[in-house]
Design a protein around this motif. Structure first.
Motif, PDB file in Angstrom:
ATOM      1  N   LYS A 234     -47.808  16.487  23.712  1.00 25.44           N
ATOM      2  CA  LYS A 234     -48.334  17.736  23.168  1.00 25.44           C
ATOM      3  C   LYS A 234     -49.046  17.551  21.825  1.00 25.44           C
ATOM      4  N   LEU A 235     -49.050  16.313  21.269  1.00 29.85           N
ATOM      5  CA  LEU A 235     -49.703  16.042  19.988  1.00 29.85           C
ATOM      6  C   LEU A 235     -50.719  14.926  20.168  1.00 29.85           C
ATOM      7  N   ILE A 236     -51.890  15.038  19.536  1.00 27.12           N
ATOM      8  CA  ILE A 236     -52.911  13.991  19.569  1.00 27.12           C
ATOM      9  C   ILE A 236     -53.258  13.609  18.136  1.00 27.12           C
ATOM     10  N   LYS A 237     -53.903  12.419  18.011  1.00 23.39           N
ATOM     11  CA  LYS A 237     -54.296  11.957  16.683  1.00 23.39           C
ATOM     12  C   LYS A 237     -55.580  11.166  16.789  1.00 23.39           C
ATOM     13  N   ASP A 238     -56.207  10.894  15.645  1.00 18.82           N
ATOM     14  CA  ASP A 238     -57.449  10.126  15.562  1.00 18.82           C
ATOM     15  C   ASP A 238     -57.088   8.651  15.594  1.00 18.82           C
ATOM     16  N   SER A 239     -57.692   7.883  16.548  1.00 18.18           N
ATOM     17  CA  SER A 239     -57.373   6.457  16.662  1.00 18.18           C
ATOM     18  C   SER A 239     -57.995   5.636  15.543  1.00 18.18           C
ATOM     19  N   GLY A 240     -59.015   6.196  14.878  1.00 18.95           N
ATOM     20  CA  GLY A 240     -59.700   5.453  13.824  1.00 18.95           C
ATOM     21  C   GLY A 240     -60.763   4.525  14.375  1.00 18.95           C
ATOM     22  N   GLU A 241     -60.929   4.486  15.717  1.00 17.53           N
ATOM     23  CA  GLU A 241     -61.934   3.627  16.331  1.00 17.53           C
ATOM     24  C   GLU A 241     -62.915   4.504  17.078  1.00 17.53           C
ATOM     25  N   THR A 242     -64.208   4.100  16.991  1.00 12.27           N
ATOM     26  CA  THR A 242     -65.233   4.842  17.711  1.00 12.27           C
ATOM     27  C   THR A 242     -65.427   4.223  19.074  1.00 12.27           C
ATOM     28  N   ILE A 243     -66.073   4.962  19.931  1.00  8.44           N
ATOM     29  CA  ILE A 243     -66.372   4.442  21.268  1.00  8.44           C
ATOM     30  C   ILE A 243     -67.325   3.275  21.180  1.00  8.44           C
ATOM     31  N   THR A 244     -68.180   3.260  20.131  1.00 11.38           N
ATOM     32  CA  THR A 244     -69.115   2.142  19.944  1.00 11.38           C
ATOM     33  C   THR A 244     -68.346   0.875  19.645  1.00 11.38           C
ATOM     34  N   GLN A 245     -67.279   0.992  18.836  1.00  8.11           N
ATOM     35  CA  GLN A 245     -66.486  -0.184  18.512  1.00  8.11           C
ATOM     36  C   GLN A 245     -65.774  -0.743  19.758  1.00  8.11           C
ATOM     37  N   ILE A 246     -65.318   0.145  20.616  1.00 16.59           N
ATOM     38  CA  ILE A 246     -64.631  -0.315  21.832  1.00 16.59           C
ATOM     39  C   ILE A 246     -65.595  -1.053  22.739  1.00 16.59           C
ATOM     40  N   LYS A 247     -66.852  -0.553  22.814  1.00 20.80           N
ATOM     41  CA  LYS A 247     -67.852  -1.190  23.662  1.00 20.80           C
ATOM     42  C   LYS A 247     -68.324  -2.501  23.074  1.00 20.80           C
ATOM     43  N   ALA A 248     -68.213  -2.668  21.788  1.00 20.24           N
ATOM     44  CA  ALA A 248     -68.695  -3.887  21.135  1.00 20.24           C
ATOM     45  C   ALA A 248     -67.764  -5.047  21.430  1.00 20.24           C
ATOM     46  N   ALA A 249     -68.165  -6.259  21.016  1.00 18.77           N
ATOM     47  CA  ALA A 249     -67.370  -7.466  21.274  1.00 18.77           C
ATOM     48  C   ALA A 249     -66.059  -7.448  20.520  1.00 18.77           C
ATOM     49  N   SER A 250     -66.048  -6.748  19.417  1.00 24.09           N
ATOM     50  CA  SER A 250     -64.838  -6.709  18.605  1.00 24.09           C
ATOM     51  C   SER A 250     -63.877  -5.697  19.221  1.00 24.09           C
ATOM     52  N   ILE A 251     -62.817  -6.209  19.895  1.00 26.25           N
ATOM     53  CA  ILE A 251     -61.825  -5.331  20.533  1.00 26.25           C
ATOM     54  C   ILE A 251     -60.691  -5.121  19.556  1.00 26.25           C
ATOM     55  N   PRO A 252     -60.217  -3.933  19.414  1.00 22.32           N
ATOM     56  CA  PRO A 252     -59.093  -3.698  18.479  1.00 22.32           C
ATOM     57  C   PRO A 252     -57.937  -4.615  18.800  1.00 22.32           C
ATOM     58  N   ILE A 253     -57.272  -5.086  17.750  1.00 29.01           N
ATOM     59  CA  ILE A 253     -56.220  -6.093  17.910  1.00 29.01           C
ATOM     60  C   ILE A 253     -55.088  -5.614  18.817  1.00 29.01           C
ATOM     61  N   GLY A 254     -54.885  -4.302  18.903  1.00 27.70           N
ATOM     62  CA  GLY A 254     -53.800  -3.766  19.738  1.00 27.70           C
ATOM     63  C   GLY A 254     -54.041  -3.964  21.221  1.00 27.70           C
ATOM     64  N   TYR A 255     -55.284  -4.264  21.612  1.00 30.25           N
ATOM     65  CA  TYR A 255     -55.619  -4.418  23.022  1.00 30.25           C
ATOM     66  C   TYR A 255     -55.790  -5.868  23.413  1.00 30.25           C
ATOM     67  N   LEU A 256     -55.490  -6.833  22.532  1.00 31.62           N
ATOM     68  CA  LEU A 256     -55.649  -8.252  22.803  1.00 31.62           C
ATOM     69  C   LEU A 256     -54.293  -8.892  23.096  1.00 31.62           C
ATOM     70  N   ASP A 257     -54.283  -9.832  24.060  1.00 30.84           N
ATOM     71  CA  ASP A 257     -53.099 -10.646  24.339  1.00 30.84           C
ATOM     72  C   ASP A 257     -53.365 -12.013  23.737  1.00 30.84           C
ATOM     73  N   THR A 258     -52.623 -12.377  22.710  1.00 31.82           N
ATOM     74  CA  THR A 258     -52.853 -13.647  22.018  1.00 31.82           C
ATOM     75  C   THR A 258     -51.849 -14.711  22.422  1.00 31.82           C
ATOM     76  N   ASP A 259     -50.992 -14.397  23.423  1.00 29.48           N
ATOM     77  CA  ASP A 259     -49.984 -15.358  23.879  1.00 29.48           C
ATOM     78  C   ASP A 259     -50.672 -16.439  24.703  1.00 29.48           C
ATOM     79  N   GLY A 260     -50.580 -17.707  24.264  1.00 32.33           N
ATOM     80  CA  GLY A 260     -51.277 -18.798  24.939  1.00 32.33           C
ATOM     81  C   GLY A 260     -50.758 -19.075  26.344  1.00 32.33           C
ATOM     82  N   SER A 261     -49.526 -18.645  26.646  1.00 34.02           N
ATOM     83  CA  SER A 261     -49.003 -18.864  28.005  1.00 34.02           C
ATOM     84  C   SER A 261     -49.338 -17.704  28.932  1.00 34.02           C
ATOM     85  N   LEU A 262     -49.920 -16.627  28.376  1.00 39.46           N
ATOM     86  CA  LEU A 262     -50.244 -15.405  29.123  1.00 39.46           C
ATOM     87  C   LEU A 262     -49.028 -14.908  29.910  1.00 39.46           C
TER      88      LEU A 262
END
Length: 727
Positions: A234-262
């Motif tokens: 029932k509550l929403i907030k501003d993510s601080g990221e624009t749609i342009t940033q999501i489309k760009a090569a720079s993906i927000p760190i929260g959406y990256l998997d950095t575990d080398g073993s996957l």
């Protein structure tokens, strides 16, 4: 007195406890009275209080029911079947002069509570716990029937959500994508709004604006992506990221998997470049040439195989060979296989009726076998077509004999000739010629009932009808006869066949003896009869209801002296009465015998007792018939408490007797002991029981009766075992 309904005035049977008023009706001792003065405990016919309406008469024939009613100032009556009412007495004549007003009485006890019920014909009343009394007929409460209303228009039928699998008819209404439609033509899988089949009933309205409870921040940056705040939804907030940033090569760190073993194995995160390289570096690197992995001792020319389990390549220890050998470690080339198969005999080199043979060496040669040729090899010789002399030598047939001569059944019976062959037919002829009379060598009796009709058939042991290629044989007289087609006899319901529907035998199992007969014109015939001593056609009676009748399939050319052989026995039941319907029991090796047999089983029958009321007495009646025309009879009757004897006792028998005879009967007086009696021939089908006296010999003295030899009563009995000759 006010007009009242008859149901209000009829008080039923007079009671000393009831207070009666003028006009009440009562019944007493068969007569009817009307109250002419109010009273209690004044017994009719007290003329001061009661007037006689109808006095009790002598017992008459049952009369027609009458009805009473009070109407138009009269007590009226009519027969139940009449329409019009007749005045019986004016109500006014039952009302006396008005008397002086009496003093007010004391307050009475509380009245008895009453209850009502609807019987479907009357509304009735009673004091609780009392008898019901008719109050008013429902028929008088029903008004005249009104006119039929105008036929209404046919309504529509709601069918819910439209389905492609449903067959719709005119006026069916369905729901589809927010709108409703009515069917105008029968259809299946015609989706609304197809105007050929559907009319719009209600169109889906414009979507309204929502009024939900989702809440956001006080302000936001344009084009930023919205995120849920917390888990309530029932509550929403501003993510601080624009749609342009999501489309760009720079993906927000929260959406990256950095575990080398996957190891996360996630479908919602993207592996980083570094994590992808770390994972890939742990896998086998591709090399230019693979010589061996996890393998030693590889020989030149061995075939390499892939091993999926260990993800490597290893040797199969198998090499390629250019010749066929005896080892299991080489695979021949196609040329090596061709070189060998080229030396074999091809299928195309020989035809049907050909064989391969090798004579001087191991090289096979195809030869074709001509008709009437025996291929063999005699001592010191090669494989070839043998001559007659060579064949005779091989099968040890005497010199000078013809090798294909067939022996007859008679010659097989002699059994001294070694120069002839025994054919299947000759062997069968030999067996049949020596078989006993009446035995079915390769057949069986098949009785059955269809539509209450009884059929007896001869079948092969395989259950099929005999035929020219599968005959059934039987010795009839001194000759073997063959049955080469279907053979049966049917006796339809509706006739007292063999007298088996008589009072003695109807509904009881009767044993029937099956016969095969023969004459030169009709050939083999089949029949069945109750008697087991038939040998020729004239041993049977031609009357269908006679106990010696034989039901024969064909008698067009039957003549006295035609041979008949008894071949078996079966059981069947004929019902009593005009129907005379057939039934058969479940067959077993006791009630269906597939061989000659010349007596019945111990069978039960109904010995008809004359001048005896059987009541709940116990009767046992049994018999056996054999081919000596002898009947063995067992009869016993024990009186019950509803049994009686009125005169001389007669009993009937299952087969008529020849001549006259008498036999001892044992009468048991339950109170005193045993009494000698005798059964004396009364007719060919019944005996009379008479009391005997004994001195130096038996003297038949008098008939049995209700009081002879004693007064018959419960548990008295008579018993006899009889042997007599039938015709």
């Amino acid at each position: 007195m006010d007009d009242k309904l008859y149901s209000e005035l009829n008080k039923g049977t007079w009671s000393a406890a009831t207070a009666y008023t003028i006009g009440d009706f009562v019944d007493l001792n068969g007569s009817s009275y009307v109250c002419i003065a109010n009273n209690t405990n004044q017994t009719p016919p007290n003329a001061t209080y009661w007037a006689l309406l109808a006095s009790k008469g002598d017992q008459g024939d049952p009369g027609e029911e009458i009805e009473l009613q009070v109407a138009d100032g009269y007590i009226q009556w009519k027969y139940t079947s009449d329409v019009s009412w007749t005045n019986l007495i004016a109500v006014s004549s039952l009302i006396g002069a008005t008397g002086p007003k009496g003093d007010k009485g004391d307050t009475g006890d509380a009245g008895t509570e009453i209850e009502l019920q609807n019987t479907g014909t009357y509304i009735q009343w009673r004091y609780i716990g009392g008898e019901w009394t008719n109050l008013v007929a429902l028929s008088v409460l029903v008004g005249p029937q009104g006119e039929q209303g105008i036929q209404g228009e046919k309504g529509s039928t709601w069918k819910g959500d439209w389905s492609s699998a449903t067959a719709y008819v005119v006026d069916d209404i369905v729901y589809r994508l927010g709108s409703s439609y009515i069917c105008t033509a029968e259809n299946t899988n015609q989706e609304p709004p197809n105007a050929s089949y559907w009319d719009l009933v209600a169109l889906k309205g414009t979507d309204g604006e929502g009024a939900g409870d989702v809440m956001g921040p006080a302000s936001s940056i344009s084009n930023n992506v919205v995120l849920f705040d917390g888990v309530t939804g029932k509550l929403i907030k501003d993510s601080g990221e624009t749609i342009t940033q999501i489309k760009a090569a720079s993906i927000p760190i929260g959406y990256l998997d950095t575990d080398g073993s996957l190891a996360g194995n996630s479908d919602v995160k993207v592996a980083s470049q570094k994590a992808t390289k770390t994972y890939a570096d742990t896998k086998i690197a591709k090399t230019t040439n693979i010589t061996s992995l996890n393998e030693t001792g590889i020989a030149d020319g061995e075939i390499a195989i892939f091993n999926l389990t260990n993800k490597d390549i290893r040797t199969s220890n198998v090499t390629i060979a250019t010749t066929l050998g005896a080892d299991d470690t080489t695979i021949p080339t196609s040329k090596a296989v061709k070189d060998v198969t080229d030396a074999l005999v091809l299928k195309s080199l020989y035809d049907a009726n050909s064989i391969l043979m090798a004579t001087t060496d191991n090289t096979p040669v195809a030869i074709t076998i001509a008709e009437q040729t025996v291929i063999g090899r005699i001592t010191g010789g090669a494989i070839k077509a043998l001559s007659t002399t060579e064949i005779r030598t091989l099968i040890n047939v005497a010199d000078g004999a013809t090798a294909n001569v067939k022996a007859t059944g008679a010659e097989i019976n002699t059994g001294t000739d070694d120069s002839k062959f025994a054919t299947p037919k000759a062997i069968a002829d030999s067996i049949l010629k020596n078989s006993p009379q009446g035995f079915l060598i390769n057949g069986k009796i098949v009785p059955s009932v269809s539509s209450n009709n009884l059929t007896v058939e001869i079948k092969g042991l395989d259950g099929n009808d005999p035929s020219a290629t599968n005959p059934v044989y039987c010795r009839i007289g001194d000759n073997i006869r063959s049955i080469t087609s279907a053979l049966s006899v049917t006796k339809n319901a509706g006739t007292n066949w063999f007298n088996s529907g008589s009072a003695e035998l109807a509904t009881f199992e009767v044993d029937y003896f099956v016969y095969l007969g023969y004459n030169t014109t009709d050939g083999v015939t089949i029949g069945f009869s109750r008697i087991p001593w038939g040998k020729e056609y004239d041993d049977f009676n031609a009357t269908s209801t006679n106990e010696k009748y034989c039901a024969i399939s064909t008698i067009t050319h039957a003549a006295s002296g035609d041979d008949y052989e008894l071949i078996g026995r079966f059981a069947a039941i004929l019902s009593a009465g005009a129907g005379y319907t057939w039934t058969v029991p479940t067959f077993s090796n006791k009630n269906l015998i597939q061989r000659p047999i010349y007596e019945t089983r111990l069978l039960t029958f109904n010995s008809v007792l004359t001048n005896v009321t059987e009541g709940n007495g116990t009767k046992t009646a049994q018999y056996v018939l054999n081919n000596n025309k002898t009947v063995f009879l067992n009869l016993e009757f024990i009186l019950g408490n509803t049994s009686s004897v009125s005169s001389v006792i007669f009993f009937s028998i299952p087969f008529a007797q020849v001549g006259s005879s008498f036999l001892n009967v044992l009468i048991t007086d339950a109170g005193t002991g045993y009494i000698n009696a005798a059964a004396v021939t009364e007719s060919s089908s019944s005996f009379a029981i008479k009391v005997s006296t004994v001195s130096t010999y038996v003297i038949i003295s008098t008939n049995t009766s209700a009081t002879v030899p004693m007064t018959w009563t419960t548990n008295d009995s008579f018993k006899l075992k009889q042997i007599y000759i039938t015709s």
